[in-house]
Motif scaffolding. Structure first.
Motif, mmCIF file in Angstrom:
data_model
loop_
_atom_site.group_PDB
_atom_site.id
_atom_site.type_symbol
_atom_site.label_atom_id
_atom_site.label_comp_id
_atom_site.label_asym_id
_atom_site.label_seq_id
_atom_site.Cartn_x
_atom_site.Cartn_y
_atom_site.Cartn_z
ATOM 1 N N THR A 158 51.363 34.539 37.621
ATOM 2 C CA THR A 158 50.656 35.509 36.777
ATOM 3 C C THR A 158 51.594 36.208 35.810
ATOM 4 N N TYR B 38 37.406 47.911 35.623
ATOM 5 C CA TYR B 38 36.768 46.667 36.056
ATOM 6 C C TYR B 38 37.700 45.488 35.866
ATOM 7 N N LEU B 39 38.396 45.502 34.730
ATOM 8 C CA LEU B 39 39.299 44.399 34.434
ATOM 9 C C LEU B 39 40.413 44.298 35.476
ATOM 10 N N VAL B 41 40.473 45.522 38.505
ATOM 11 C CA VAL B 41 39.929 45.171 39.820
ATOM 12 C C VAL B 41 39.623 43.680 39.880
ATOM 13 N N SER B 42 39.019 43.133 38.807
ATOM 14 C CA SER B 42 38.729 41.688 38.816
ATOM 15 C C SER B 42 39.995 40.877 38.891
ATOM 16 N N LEU B 43 41.016 41.325 38.165
ATOM 17 C CA LEU B 43 42.298 40.624 38.193
ATOM 18 C C LEU B 43 42.860 40.604 39.606
ATOM 19 N N CYS B 45 41.141 40.928 42.416
ATOM 20 C CA CYS B 45 40.319 40.049 43.251
ATOM 21 C C CYS B 45 40.645 38.586 42.999
ATOM 22 N N TYR B 46 40.830 38.247 41.733
ATOM 23 C CA TYR B 46 41.172 36.870 41.396
ATOM 24 C C TYR B 46 42.493 36.476 42.061
#
Lengths: 244, 89
Positions: A158, B38-39, B41-43, B45-46
């Motif tokens: 990443t 949100y971004l 958190v999604s990152l 989770c990903y």
């Protein structure tokens, strides 16, 4: 086909193996190298950092069996680090390609022909062994070890976008000129050094290919992965993020 | 170009889009303010998903350990014959 055979005749491979207290393993490794590279022009350069267990005596015995022109012992007085060991070995390498590998039998010499083949097929400057793709693999790691390895890998992918799947691997084939170029710009120690090498090479635009390898952890002896190692790793990642 | 500059460039581009969304009010304001959260958190989770999937699919090679032991025996026999000291560990 004839073109490829001619190529093989012209290529010489210098295999640099840094050792410290690998009295038992170095003999086994060298036997396996000679077993799997019968039709290849190569030399083995053992860079021993003054092992107290008599590793150098064993290397001398092996020289009697295989020849002093095939096994070069280029020792150093004490433990001076991995990066400088490669640098030191490079000085004596007469091949146009250099293969680096560990002496503890986690890297099996039987994969060396696949490195060579991959390089010849693609013309790559660097071929690096990866444990993380199908066809490769690891044995001897418990769940915790696998978790930290996978987590470290995802983090590095990443942050660094390195272009290779296994950043900390140390089983690699380099075109000698490329190794000389990359190694001169690397300053890290230990396995961060391996990461720095491949990331810098990637940034410089060198053609890098991967081959799957199997990694059997520490047949003789033990290795640990503690909290300080994790800190070192994170510091290394940050350093690489900012300076490459 | 240094890698860190690429990352900063990406962050600047994302920030520009975010500010643009706030200014033009295409999406309700309250929602837009939370977008960065949100971004992230999604990152996260990903990332966790990638670690989990990778862990499940972690390639292992138990047969290689067996083959290695075989190779070691073969090597020890050969070398002992030739007078190299491969004594017991």
């Amino acid at each position: 086909m004839k073109e490829q055979l001619k190529q093989e005749e012209k290529n010489k491979y210098s295999i640099i193996i840094p050792t410290y207290n690998e009295r038992l393993n170095i003999a086994l490794i060298i036997y396996l190298v000679f077993k799997h590279l019968r039709d290849v022009d190569f030399e083995v350069i053992v860079v021993d950092d003054g092992s107290p267990d008599g590793t150098q005596d064993i290397v001398r015995q092996l020289q009697h069996v295989y020849g002093e022109d095939r096994i070069l012992l280029r020792a150093r007085p004490k433990k001076l680090g991995l990066g400088t060991a490669y640098f030191h070995g490079l000085k004596y390498a007469s091949g146009n390609f250099v293969i680096i590998m560990d002496a503890d039998l986690s890297h099996h010499p039987k994969y060396i022909p696949s490195f060579i083949r991959k390089q010849m097929e693609t013309g790559a400057s660097i071929v690096t062994g990866t444990r993380y793709v199908r066809g490769g693999g690891v044995h001897g790691w418990n769940l915790m070890r696998k978790l930290t390895s996978r987590g470290a890998n995802v983090l590095a992918q990443t942050l660094l976008w390195p272009g290779v799947s296994d950043l900390t691997g140390s089983f690699r084939l380099y075109r000698k000129s490329v190794l000389e170029d990359v190694i001169s710009s690397c300053v890290s120690k230990g396995y961060v050094f391996q990461m720095e090498m491949i990331v810098r090479a990637s940034r410089k635009g060198y053609h890098i290919e991967e081959v799957p390898i199997s990694f059997v952890d520490r047949v003789f002896g033990s290795s640990k992965l503690g909290g300080s190692e994790i800190i070192e790793y994170l510091k290394g990642l940050l350093y690489l993020m900012l300076t490459t | 170009m240094k890698h860190i500059l690429k990352i900063m460039g990406l962050l600047v581009a994302i920030s520009a889009i975010w500010i643009g969304l706030i200014e033009t009010s295409v999406i309700p304001r309250s929602f837009t303010w939370l977008l960065p959260v949100y971004l992230i958190v999604s990152l996260g989770c990903y990332g966790l998903l990638m670690v989990g999937v990778g862990l499940m699919l972690f390639p292992t090679c138990p047969q290689e350990a067996v083959l290695l032991q075989k190779d070691i025996r073969e090597a020890r026999e050969f070398l002992k014959d030739k007078g190299v000291d491969v004594g017991s560990d």
